[in-house]
Motif scaffolding. Structure first.
Motif, mmCIF file in Angstrom:
data_model
loop_
_atom_site.group_PDB
_atom_site.id
_atom_site.type_symbol
_atom_site.label_atom_id
_atom_site.label_comp_id
_atom_site.label_asym_id
_atom_site.label_seq_id
_atom_site.Cartn_x
_atom_site.Cartn_y
_atom_site.Cartn_z
ATOM 1 N N VAL A 101 -6.357 35.589 62.228
ATOM 2 C CA VAL A 101 -6.717 34.326 62.881
ATOM 3 C C VAL A 101 -5.496 33.620 63.466
ATOM 4 O O VAL A 101 -5.562 32.439 63.790
ATOM 5 C CB VAL A 101 -7.491 33.388 61.916
ATOM 6 C CG1 VAL A 101 -8.837 33.979 61.559
ATOM 7 C CG2 VAL A 101 -6.669 33.078 60.691
ATOM 8 N N GLY A 102 -4.376 34.353 63.572
ATOM 9 C CA GLY A 102 -3.224 33.820 64.276
ATOM 10 C C GLY A 102 -2.150 33.160 63.436
ATOM 11 O O GLY A 102 -1.342 32.390 63.956
ATOM 12 N N PHE A 103 -2.104 33.445 62.136
ATOM 13 C CA PHE A 103 -1.088 32.836 61.278
ATOM 14 C C PHE A 103 -0.303 33.905 60.505
ATOM 15 O O PHE A 103 -0.291 33.911 59.263
ATOM 16 C CB PHE A 103 -1.733 31.858 60.293
ATOM 17 C CG PHE A 103 -2.400 30.688 60.947
ATOM 18 C CD1 PHE A 103 -1.646 29.607 61.381
ATOM 19 C CD2 PHE A 103 -3.774 30.667 61.128
ATOM 20 C CE1 PHE A 103 -2.257 28.517 61.982
ATOM 21 C CE2 PHE A 103 -4.396 29.585 61.728
ATOM 22 C CZ PHE A 103 -3.636 28.512 62.159
ATOM 23 N N PRO A 104 0.408 34.782 61.190
ATOM 24 C CA PRO A 104 1.111 35.854 60.480
ATOM 25 C C PRO A 104 2.256 35.361 59.606
ATOM 26 O O PRO A 104 2.508 35.925 58.544
ATOM 27 C CB PRO A 104 1.619 36.756 61.603
ATOM 28 C CG PRO A 104 1.668 35.882 62.810
ATOM 29 C CD PRO A 104 0.569 34.872 62.640
ATOM 30 N N LYS A 105 2.955 34.311 60.024
ATOM 31 C CA LYS A 105 4.077 33.805 59.220
ATOM 32 C C LYS A 105 3.575 33.211 57.908
ATOM 33 O O LYS A 105 4.200 33.376 56.855
ATOM 34 C CB LYS A 105 4.882 32.772 60.001
ATOM 35 C CG LYS A 105 5.695 33.385 61.116
ATOM 36 C CD LYS A 105 6.542 32.363 61.813
ATOM 37 C CE LYS A 105 7.325 33.020 62.927
ATOM 38 N NZ LYS A 105 8.153 32.072 63.650
ATOM 39 N N MET A 106 2.440 32.519 57.961
ATOM 40 C CA MET A 106 1.871 31.956 56.743
ATOM 41 C C MET A 106 1.432 33.084 55.803
ATOM 42 O O MET A 106 1.612 33.007 54.590
ATOM 43 C CB MET A 106 0.686 31.050 57.061
ATOM 44 C CG MET A 106 0.168 30.284 55.854
ATOM 45 S SD MET A 106 -1.216 29.205 56.235
ATOM 46 C CE MET A 106 -0.401 27.967 57.211
ATOM 47 N N ALA A 107 0.885 34.140 56.375
ATOM 48 C CA ALA A 107 0.471 35.294 55.568
ATOM 49 C C ALA A 107 1.672 35.916 54.868
ATOM 50 O O ALA A 107 1.596 36.298 53.699
ATOM 51 C CB ALA A 107 -0.227 36.327 56.443
ATOM 52 N N TYR A 108 2.786 35.997 55.592
ATOM 53 C CA TYR A 108 4.010 36.550 55.017
ATOM 54 C C TYR A 108 4.450 35.715 53.812
ATOM 55 O O TYR A 108 4.816 36.248 52.763
ATOM 56 C CB TYR A 108 5.088 36.590 56.097
ATOM 57 C CG TYR A 108 6.372 37.255 55.684
ATOM 58 C CD1 TYR A 108 6.450 38.635 55.561
ATOM 59 C CD2 TYR A 108 7.516 36.494 55.426
ATOM 60 C CE1 TYR A 108 7.632 39.249 55.189
ATOM 61 C CE2 TYR A 108 8.697 37.100 55.054
ATOM 62 C CZ TYR A 108 8.750 38.478 54.933
ATOM 63 O OH TYR A 108 9.920 39.081 54.553
ATOM 64 N N GLY A 109 4.405 34.400 53.943
ATOM 65 C CA GLY A 109 4.768 33.512 52.839
ATOM 66 C C GLY A 109 3.846 33.664 51.645
ATOM 67 O O GLY A 109 4.294 33.683 50.492
ATOM 68 N N LEU A 110 2.549 33.798 51.904
ATOM 69 C CA LEU A 110 1.596 33.979 50.804
ATOM 70 C C LEU A 110 1.799 35.318 50.104
ATOM 71 O O LEU A 110 1.631 35.425 48.895
ATOM 72 C CB LEU A 110 0.163 33.861 51.322
ATOM 73 C CG LEU A 110 -0.282 32.470 51.765
ATOM 74 C CD1 LEU A 110 -1.724 32.499 52.254
ATOM 75 C CD2 LEU A 110 -0.133 31.455 50.639
ATOM 76 N N ALA A 111 2.176 36.323 50.891
ATOM 77 C CA ALA A 111 2.446 37.633 50.287
ATOM 78 C C ALA A 111 3.599 37.531 49.300
ATOM 79 O O ALA A 111 3.538 38.076 48.194
ATOM 80 C CB ALA A 111 2.753 38.660 51.379
ATOM 81 N N TRP A 112 4.647 36.793 49.676
ATOM 82 C CA TRP A 112 5.771 36.611 48.762
ATOM 83 C C TRP A 112 5.378 35.775 47.546
ATOM 84 O O TRP A 112 5.890 35.995 46.441
ATOM 85 C CB TRP A 112 6.976 36.008 49.482
ATOM 86 C CG TRP A 112 7.733 37.066 50.225
ATOM 87 C CD1 TRP A 112 7.787 37.252 51.564
ATOM 88 C CD2 TRP A 112 8.510 38.103 49.637
ATOM 89 N NE1 TRP A 112 8.561 38.359 51.860
ATOM 90 C CE2 TRP A 112 9.020 38.909 50.677
ATOM 91 C CE3 TRP A 112 8.813 38.477 48.326
ATOM 92 C CZ2 TRP A 112 9.823 40.019 50.455
ATOM 93 C CZ3 TRP A 112 9.612 39.575 48.112
ATOM 94 C CH2 TRP A 112 10.105 40.338 49.165
ATOM 95 N N ALA A 113 4.473 34.841 47.727
ATOM 96 C CA ALA A 113 3.983 34.050 46.584
ATOM 97 C C ALA A 113 3.256 34.959 45.591
ATOM 98 O O ALA A 113 3.416 34.820 44.375
ATOM 99 C CB ALA A 113 3.057 32.934 47.071
ATOM 100 N N CYS A 114 2.470 35.916 46.109
ATOM 101 C CA CYS A 114 1.796 36.881 45.227
ATOM 102 C C CYS A 114 2.813 37.695 44.427
ATOM 103 O O CYS A 114 2.656 37.907 43.230
ATOM 104 C CB CYS A 114 0.920 37.836 46.044
ATOM 105 S SG CYS A 114 -0.595 37.134 46.669
ATOM 106 N N ALA B 18 5.911 36.871 43.731
ATOM 107 C CA ALA B 18 6.594 35.989 42.769
ATOM 108 C C ALA B 18 5.725 35.754 41.536
ATOM 109 O O ALA B 18 6.246 35.723 40.410
ATOM 110 C CB ALA B 18 6.937 34.664 43.444
ATOM 111 N N MET B 19 4.440 35.606 41.721
ATOM 112 C CA MET B 19 3.552 35.382 40.578
ATOM 113 C C MET B 19 3.453 36.622 39.693
ATOM 114 O O MET B 19 3.246 36.506 38.483
ATOM 115 C CB MET B 19 2.158 34.979 41.057
ATOM 116 C CG MET B 19 2.118 33.602 41.669
ATOM 117 S SD MET B 19 0.472 33.190 42.235
ATOM 118 C CE MET B 19 -0.277 32.736 40.681
#
Length: 115
Positions: A96-109, A111-112
């Motif tokens: 849906v056009g938010f690849p940078k946000m997806a990248y950040g969420l991937a790193w959050a996963c 980290a958890m």
């Protein structure tokens, strides 16, 4: 693991003195409800003959026996559920056009998973 859980059920299930066997594969914990005719030490001995590394845990240490979760299980389930939601968002956001946000969420996963 699942094979150990099956082995434990196969060993303890047929015993008349055993009322119920509850296994948490994640915690590597087994709760055995049994009659007074079966000593807890003999259950541990049976399991250790198959090299399962069983030991007794004082009942006062176990927060509850049964279907309710203890604090550590609730925390782990909450973290796992959050990771699943973040992972799903990580997959959906680039579409849906938010690849940078997806990248950040991937790193959050990630980290958890190490926390």
């Amino acid at each position: 693991c699942g094979m150990e859980a099956k082995l434990i059920r196969d060993m303890l299930g047929p015993l008349e003195a055993v009322a119920e066997v509850k296994i948490s594969v994640t915690d590597r914990r087994v709760n055995v409800e049994h009659t007074d005719g079966l000593a807890p030490e003999s259950i541990v001995d049976m399991l250790n003959r198959k090299h399962l590394g069983a030991s007794l845990q004082d009942k006062s240490v176990v927060e509850s026996v049964g279907s309710s979760f203890n604090h550590a299980e609730i925390v782990r389930l909450t973290v796992n559920a959050t990771q699943i939601v973040l992972f799903a968002a990580t997959l959906a956001l680039p579409r849906v056009g938010f690849p940078k946000m997806a990248y950040g969420l991937a790193w959050a996963c990630v980290a958890m998973s190490v926390a």
